[in-house]
Design a protein around this motif. Sequence first.
Motif, PDB file in Angstrom:
ATOM      1  N   TYR A 281       0.875  -1.169   0.000  1.00  0.00           N
ATOM      2  CA  TYR A 281       0.000   0.000   0.000  1.00  0.00           C
ATOM      3  C   TYR A 281       0.911   1.218   0.000  1.00  0.00           C
TER       4      TYR A 281
ATOM      5  N   SER B  22      -1.887  -9.423   6.229  1.00  0.00           N
ATOM      6  CA  SER B  22      -3.297  -9.496   6.579  1.00  0.00           C
ATOM      7  C   SER B  22      -3.600 -10.895   7.086  1.00  0.00           C
TER       8      SER B  22
ATOM      9  N   THR C  59     -16.557 -14.193   7.541  1.00  0.00           N
ATOM     10  CA  THR C  59     -15.513 -13.328   8.075  1.00  0.00           C
ATOM     11  C   THR C  59     -15.998 -12.712   9.384  1.00  0.00           C
TER      12      THR C  59
ATOM     13  N   TYR D 212     -16.196  -8.141   6.847  1.00  0.00           N
ATOM     14  CA  TYR D 212     -15.585  -7.951   5.534  1.00  0.00           C
ATOM     15  C   TYR D 212     -14.074  -8.067   5.657  1.00  0.00           C
ATOM     16  N   THR D 213     -13.406  -8.221   4.543  1.00  0.00           N
ATOM     17  CA  THR D 213     -11.944  -8.276   4.531  1.00  0.00           C
ATOM     18  C   THR D 213     -11.398  -6.845   4.453  1.00  0.00           C
ATOM     19  N   PRO D 214     -10.115  -6.645   4.741  1.00  0.00           N
ATOM     20  CA  PRO D 214      -9.559  -5.286   4.754  1.00  0.00           C
ATOM     21  C   PRO D 214      -9.743  -4.562   3.422  1.00  0.00           C
ATOM     22  N   THR D 215     -10.111  -3.302   3.534  1.00  0.00           N
ATOM     23  CA  THR D 215     -10.321  -2.468   2.355  1.00  0.00           C
ATOM     24  C   THR D 215      -9.174  -1.457   2.238  1.00  0.00           C
ATOM     25  N   THR D 216      -9.196  -0.695   1.179  1.00  0.00           N
ATOM     26  CA  THR D 216      -8.204   0.358   0.980  1.00  0.00           C
ATOM     27  C   THR D 216      -8.277   1.375   2.118  1.00  0.00           C
ATOM     28  N   ARG D 217      -9.466   1.641   2.621  1.00  0.00           N
ATOM     29  CA  ARG D 217      -9.623   2.581   3.748  1.00  0.00           C
ATOM     30  C   ARG D 217      -8.919   2.058   4.990  1.00  0.00           C
ATOM     31  N   ASP D 218      -9.050   0.756   5.257  1.00  0.00           N
ATOM     32  CA  ASP D 218      -8.371   0.159   6.405  1.00  0.00           C
ATOM     33  C   ASP D 218      -6.857   0.289   6.272  1.00  0.00           C
TER      34      ASP D 218
END
Length: 182
Positions: A31, A38, A47, A143-149
């Motif tokens: 990132y 992760s 999840t 949910y799985t990790p997003t770009t925001r996370d």
Amino acid sequence: MWIFLRLMLALAGFAIRTLARGRNPKEMGQYEGTPYTSKIRTAKGNTKGFEIGMPRATPTWIRFHRESAADRAFKAMGIANEIQTGDAAFDDQVYVTCDHPHVATVLTESKELRAAIAAMFDAGYNKIFFDGAYVRAERDADYTPTTRDLALLHAVWTAAWKLSDAPPSRLSDRFFWKALIV
């Protein structure tokens, strides 16, 4: 008796932390040029949460979690103590588990780091911790990790750069000498 109990707890904590070292999940991607890991928690195929991490060397283990009523009670009884940064909003929201003087100095001086940590808690994270090699954040989620996370964690990673600096010698710390004499 109390000294013996504290020594046993310290040894148990050291053993647990030593065994936990080296259990870094494999790199999942990058990132903004920073590798990240992760680990997804699932139950019955659904999840339930995740932990994300980015490499960040620190002089010691540091743990942040939401300050609970039990934390406040233990502090009031003198059983526990924590780093106070002077930022009342941060100190009321976040409980800092670490006694290294370098960490206290960095947290007190770095408004950006305190803001990035508070933003992660505001976003629903349960725990943020530095294990000496990585900064990790954990949360419950469906949910799985997003770009925001990843962006939230990257903000903490970026703001924590001073923690990677060589800390002052432990021998210059008054607490070290006091503990040695006792």
